[in-house]
Design a protein around this motif. Sequence first.
Motif, PDB file in Angstrom:
ATOM      1  N   ASN A  54     -36.704 -48.918  13.416  1.00 46.59           N
ATOM      2  CA  ASN A  54     -36.460 -48.081  12.244  1.00 46.59           C
ATOM      3  C   ASN A  54     -35.014 -47.579  12.146  1.00 46.59           C
ATOM      4  O   ASN A  54     -34.722 -46.706  11.345  1.00 46.59           O
ATOM      5  N   PHE A  55     -34.137 -48.129  12.982  1.00 43.82           N
ATOM      6  CA  PHE A  55     -32.710 -47.791  12.950  1.00 43.82           C
ATOM      7  C   PHE A  55     -32.448 -46.307  13.199  1.00 43.82           C
ATOM      8  O   PHE A  55     -31.478 -45.740  12.715  1.00 43.82           O
ATOM      9  N   LEU A  56     -33.344 -45.694  13.988  1.00 40.03           N
ATOM     10  CA  LEU A  56     -33.088 -44.337  14.477  1.00 40.03           C
ATOM     11  C   LEU A  56     -32.365 -44.392  15.817  1.00 40.03           C
ATOM     12  O   LEU A  56     -31.798 -43.404  16.261  1.00 40.03           O
ATOM     13  N   GLU A  57     -32.419 -45.543  16.467  1.00 38.08           N
ATOM     14  CA  GLU A  57     -31.640 -45.836  17.677  1.00 38.08           C
ATOM     15  C   GLU A  57     -31.024 -47.219  17.500  1.00 38.08           C
ATOM     16  O   GLU A  57     -31.559 -48.053  16.762  1.00 38.08           O
ATOM     17  N   THR A  58     -29.908 -47.460  18.179  1.00 41.17           N
ATOM     18  CA  THR A  58     -29.225 -48.750  18.094  1.00 41.17           C
ATOM     19  C   THR A  58     -29.311 -49.468  19.437  1.00 41.17           C
ATOM     20  O   THR A  58     -28.809 -48.950  20.440  1.00 41.17           O
ATOM     21  N   PRO A  59     -29.940 -50.636  19.486  1.00 43.42           N
ATOM     22  CA  PRO A  59     -30.003 -51.388  20.748  1.00 43.42           C
ATOM     23  C   PRO A  59     -28.614 -51.873  21.171  1.00 43.42           C
ATOM     24  O   PRO A  59     -27.708 -52.004  20.347  1.00 43.42           O
TER      25      PRO A  59
END
Length: 250
Positions: free
Chosen positions: A50-55
Amino acid sequence: MALLEVKNIHKKFGKTEVLRGIDFSLEKGEVLSIIGSSGSGKTTLLRCLNFLETPETGTISVGNKVLFDGESAKKLSDDEIREKRLHFGLVFQSFNLFPQYSVLENVTLAPAVLKKDTNEEIKKNALELIERVGLSDKANNYPCELSGGQQQRVAIARALALKPDILCFDEPTSALDPELTGEVLNVIKSLKSSDSTMIVVTHEMEFAKNVSDKVIFMADGVIIEQGTSEDVFDNPKSERVKAFLSKIKK
Protein backbone atom coordinates in the motif's frame (compact mmCIF):
# COMPACT_ATOMS: atom_id res chain seq x y z
CA MET A 1 -1.69 -13.34 -16.26
CA ALA A 2 -1.83 -12.72 -12.50
CA LEU A 3 -3.53 -9.54 -11.29
CA LEU A 4 -0.86 -9.06 -8.60
CA GLU A 5 2.77 -10.19 -8.76
CA VAL A 6 5.16 -9.63 -5.88
CA LYS A 7 8.78 -10.59 -6.39
CA ASN A 8 11.78 -10.63 -4.03
CA ILE A 9 10.52 -7.96 -1.61
CA HIS A 10 13.06 -7.05 1.07
CA LYS A 11 12.41 -4.52 3.82
CA LYS A 12 14.65 -3.37 6.66
CA PHE A 13 14.08 -1.18 9.68
CA GLY A 14 17.55 -0.09 10.70
CA LYS A 15 19.61 -3.28 10.77
CA THR A 16 16.59 -5.51 11.26
CA GLU A 17 15.49 -7.28 8.09
CA VAL A 18 11.73 -7.66 8.44
CA LEU A 19 10.99 -9.03 4.96
CA ARG A 20 13.57 -11.31 3.36
CA GLY A 21 12.58 -12.10 -0.20
CA ILE A 22 8.80 -12.32 -0.51
CA ASP A 23 7.36 -13.84 -3.71
CA PHE A 24 3.72 -14.57 -4.50
CA SER A 25 1.03 -13.90 -7.08
CA LEU A 26 -2.72 -13.50 -6.98
CA GLU A 27 -5.36 -13.93 -9.68
CA LYS A 28 -8.36 -11.66 -10.09
CA GLY A 29 -11.18 -12.69 -7.75
CA GLU A 30 -8.98 -14.75 -5.44
CA VAL A 31 -8.81 -14.40 -1.67
CA LEU A 32 -5.38 -14.77 -0.07
CA SER A 33 -5.00 -15.16 3.68
CA ILE A 34 -1.63 -14.47 5.29
CA ILE A 35 -1.15 -16.23 8.61
CA GLY A 36 1.68 -16.63 11.09
CA SER A 37 2.80 -15.53 14.52
CA SER A 38 3.06 -11.89 15.53
CA GLY A 39 6.29 -10.31 14.29
CA SER A 40 6.54 -12.48 11.19
CA GLY A 41 6.31 -9.50 8.78
CA LYS A 42 2.68 -9.83 7.70
CA THR A 43 1.64 -6.24 8.41
CA THR A 44 4.88 -4.85 6.98
CA LEU A 45 4.17 -6.70 3.75
CA LEU A 46 0.70 -5.12 3.52
CA ARG A 47 2.18 -1.70 4.23
CA CYS A 48 4.70 -2.18 1.40
CA LEU A 49 1.91 -3.14 -0.99
CA ASN A 50 0.00 0.00 0.00
CA PHE A 51 3.06 2.28 -0.31
CA LEU A 52 3.04 3.10 3.39
CA GLU A 53 6.55 1.59 3.51
CA THR A 54 9.19 1.41 0.77
CA PRO A 55 11.01 -1.90 0.22
CA GLU A 56 14.76 -1.94 -0.41
CA THR A 57 14.47 -4.39 -3.32
CA GLY A 58 11.90 -6.26 -5.35
CA THR A 59 9.00 -5.51 -7.67
CA ILE A 60 5.25 -5.05 -7.23
CA SER A 61 3.07 -5.30 -10.34
CA VAL A 62 -0.68 -4.96 -10.79
CA GLY A 63 -1.97 -6.23 -14.13
CA ASN A 64 0.76 -5.49 -16.64
CA LYS A 65 1.91 -2.35 -14.81
CA VAL A 66 5.00 -2.31 -12.57
CA LEU A 67 4.15 -0.08 -9.61
CA PHE A 68 7.43 -0.54 -7.77
CA ASP A 69 10.87 -1.65 -8.94
CA GLY A 70 13.61 -1.60 -6.35
CA GLU A 71 16.30 -1.66 -9.03
CA SER A 72 15.25 1.67 -10.50
CA ALA A 73 13.30 3.10 -7.62
CA LYS A 74 13.43 6.86 -7.31
CA LYS A 75 11.92 8.93 -4.57
CA LEU A 76 8.27 9.22 -5.45
CA SER A 77 6.33 12.44 -5.08
CA ASP A 78 3.25 12.50 -2.84
CA ASP A 79 1.05 12.61 -5.95
CA GLU A 80 2.79 9.55 -7.44
CA ILE A 81 2.39 7.61 -4.19
CA ARG A 82 -1.30 8.51 -3.99
CA GLU A 83 -1.84 7.35 -7.57
CA LYS A 84 -0.11 4.01 -6.99
CA ARG A 85 -1.93 3.52 -3.69
CA LEU A 86 -5.29 3.68 -5.50
CA HIS A 87 -4.70 0.13 -6.77
CA PHE A 88 -5.04 -1.08 -3.19
CA GLY A 89 -7.66 -0.48 -0.52
CA LEU A 90 -6.55 -0.98 3.07
CA VAL A 91 -8.76 -1.72 6.06
CA PHE A 92 -6.84 -1.15 9.30
CA GLN A 93 -7.14 -2.93 12.64
CA SER A 94 -8.38 0.20 14.39
CA PHE A 95 -10.97 1.48 11.89
CA ASN A 96 -9.34 4.95 11.48
CA LEU A 97 -12.66 6.66 10.76
CA PHE A 98 -12.91 10.44 10.93
CA PRO A 99 -14.89 11.05 14.15
CA GLN A 100 -16.20 14.44 13.01
CA TYR A 101 -17.86 12.98 9.90
CA SER A 102 -20.97 10.85 9.52
CA VAL A 103 -20.88 7.36 8.04
CA LEU A 104 -21.88 8.72 4.63
CA GLU A 105 -19.27 11.48 4.80
CA ASN A 106 -16.54 9.00 5.77
CA VAL A 107 -17.33 6.89 2.70
CA THR A 108 -17.64 9.80 0.24
CA LEU A 109 -14.69 11.90 1.42
CA ALA A 110 -11.83 10.33 -0.54
CA PRO A 111 -13.71 9.93 -3.86
CA ALA A 112 -14.87 13.55 -3.57
CA VAL A 113 -11.33 14.83 -2.92
CA LEU A 114 -10.02 12.81 -5.86
CA LYS A 115 -12.99 13.87 -8.03
CA LYS A 116 -13.51 10.27 -9.12
CA ASP A 117 -17.12 10.93 -10.24
CA THR A 118 -19.81 13.59 -9.95
CA ASN A 119 -21.02 14.33 -6.42
CA GLU A 120 -24.33 12.61 -7.22
CA GLU A 121 -22.57 9.46 -8.45
CA ILE A 122 -20.23 9.43 -5.45
CA LYS A 123 -23.15 9.68 -3.01
CA LYS A 124 -25.14 7.00 -4.87
CA ASN A 125 -22.19 4.60 -4.85
CA ALA A 126 -21.52 5.31 -1.16
CA LEU A 127 -25.12 4.58 -0.18
CA GLU A 128 -24.99 1.32 -2.14
CA LEU A 129 -21.80 0.31 -0.32
CA ILE A 130 -23.24 1.26 3.06
CA GLU A 131 -26.24 -0.95 2.27
CA ARG A 132 -23.89 -3.71 1.15
CA VAL A 133 -22.21 -3.80 4.56
CA GLY A 134 -25.59 -3.77 6.30
CA LEU A 135 -25.65 -0.22 7.65
CA SER A 136 -28.30 1.58 5.59
CA ASP A 137 -30.00 2.80 8.78
CA LYS A 138 -26.71 4.28 10.09
CA ALA A 139 -25.70 6.47 7.12
CA ASN A 140 -26.17 9.70 9.08
CA ASN A 141 -24.72 8.42 12.34
CA TYR A 142 -21.26 9.32 13.63
CA PRO A 143 -18.55 6.78 14.54
CA CYS A 144 -19.05 7.36 18.27
CA GLU A 145 -22.63 6.13 17.86
CA LEU A 146 -21.56 2.81 16.34
CA SER A 147 -20.25 -0.43 17.77
CA GLY A 148 -16.73 -1.54 16.89
CA GLY A 149 -18.08 -4.05 14.38
CA GLN A 150 -20.20 -1.38 12.72
CA GLN A 151 -17.23 0.99 12.55
CA GLN A 152 -15.15 -1.69 10.86
CA ARG A 153 -17.91 -2.29 8.34
CA VAL A 154 -17.89 1.45 7.55
CA ALA A 155 -14.12 1.19 7.06
CA ILE A 156 -14.70 -1.63 4.55
CA ALA A 157 -17.25 0.46 2.65
CA ARG A 158 -14.82 3.39 2.64
CA ALA A 159 -12.04 1.23 1.18
CA LEU A 160 -14.39 -0.09 -1.51
CA ALA A 161 -15.51 3.44 -2.46
CA LEU A 162 -12.28 4.04 -4.38
CA LYS A 163 -12.85 0.84 -6.40
CA PRO A 164 -9.39 -0.66 -5.74
CA ASP A 165 -8.03 -3.59 -7.74
CA ILE A 166 -7.12 -5.37 -4.51
CA LEU A 167 -8.67 -4.96 -1.07
CA CYS A 168 -6.32 -5.54 1.88
CA PHE A 169 -7.29 -6.25 5.48
CA ASP A 170 -4.81 -5.98 8.35
CA GLU A 171 -6.17 -8.07 11.23
CA PRO A 172 -9.67 -6.64 10.66
CA THR A 173 -11.14 -8.26 13.78
CA SER A 174 -8.27 -7.92 16.26
CA ALA A 175 -9.75 -4.80 17.92
CA LEU A 176 -13.20 -6.35 18.26
CA ASP A 177 -14.92 -8.29 21.00
CA PRO A 178 -15.56 -11.92 20.00
CA GLU A 179 -19.29 -11.35 19.53
CA LEU A 180 -18.60 -8.57 16.98
CA THR A 181 -16.00 -10.53 15.02
CA GLY A 182 -18.55 -12.62 13.15
CA GLU A 183 -20.39 -9.67 11.61
CA VAL A 184 -17.18 -8.29 10.08
CA LEU A 185 -16.03 -11.69 8.82
CA ASN A 186 -19.45 -12.23 7.24
CA VAL A 187 -19.11 -8.97 5.29
CA ILE A 188 -15.67 -10.04 4.03
CA LYS A 189 -17.11 -13.44 3.05
CA SER A 190 -19.90 -11.69 1.12
CA LEU A 191 -17.33 -9.73 -0.90
CA LYS A 192 -15.80 -12.98 -2.15
CA SER A 193 -18.91 -13.74 -4.15
CA SER A 194 -18.69 -10.35 -5.88
CA ASP A 195 -15.39 -11.17 -7.59
CA SER A 196 -13.36 -8.93 -5.28
CA THR A 197 -9.65 -9.70 -5.04
CA MET A 198 -8.56 -9.66 -1.39
CA ILE A 199 -5.54 -10.10 0.86
CA VAL A 200 -6.40 -10.76 4.51
CA VAL A 201 -3.85 -10.81 7.33
CA THR A 202 -5.68 -12.70 10.04
CA HIS A 203 -5.48 -14.85 13.18
CA GLU A 204 -8.96 -16.24 12.45
CA MET A 205 -7.91 -19.68 11.24
CA GLU A 206 -11.39 -21.06 10.61
CA PHE A 207 -12.21 -18.03 8.48
CA ALA A 208 -8.93 -18.34 6.56
CA LYS A 209 -9.52 -22.04 5.95
CA ASN A 210 -13.09 -21.62 4.70
CA VAL A 211 -12.81 -18.45 2.60
CA SER A 212 -9.30 -18.45 1.14
CA ASP A 213 -8.30 -19.62 -2.32
CA LYS A 214 -4.64 -19.33 -1.28
CA VAL A 215 -2.89 -19.24 2.10
CA ILE A 216 0.60 -18.00 2.95
CA PHE A 217 2.30 -18.86 6.22
CA MET A 218 5.01 -16.36 7.19
CA ALA A 219 7.69 -16.55 9.87
CA ASP A 220 10.80 -14.44 10.46
CA GLY A 221 10.21 -12.37 7.33
CA VAL A 222 9.97 -15.24 4.85
CA ILE A 223 7.20 -17.37 3.38
CA ILE A 224 7.56 -20.80 4.94
CA GLU A 225 4.70 -22.35 3.03
CA GLN A 226 2.04 -21.31 0.52
CA GLY A 227 -0.68 -23.15 -1.33
CA THR A 228 -4.40 -23.74 -1.41
CA SER A 229 -6.37 -23.65 1.82
CA GLU A 230 -6.53 -27.44 1.77
CA ASP A 231 -2.77 -27.74 1.19
CA VAL A 232 -1.77 -25.53 4.09
CA PHE A 233 -4.43 -26.41 6.67
CA ASP A 234 -5.05 -30.09 5.94
CA ASN A 235 -1.68 -31.23 4.60
CA PRO A 236 1.08 -28.86 5.74
CA LYS A 237 4.58 -29.87 4.66
CA SER A 238 6.62 -27.69 7.02
CA GLU A 239 7.13 -28.70 10.63
CA ARG A 240 6.90 -25.00 11.53
CA VAL A 241 3.41 -24.79 10.03
CA LYS A 242 2.35 -28.06 11.66
CA ALA A 243 3.47 -26.76 15.06
CA PHE A 244 1.68 -23.42 14.57
CA LEU A 245 -1.60 -25.04 13.56
CA SER A 246 -1.46 -27.59 16.38
CA LYS A 247 -1.17 -24.77 18.92
CA ILE A 248 -4.11 -22.94 17.35
CA LYS A 249 -6.31 -26.04 17.56
CA LYS A 250 -5.63 -26.59 21.27
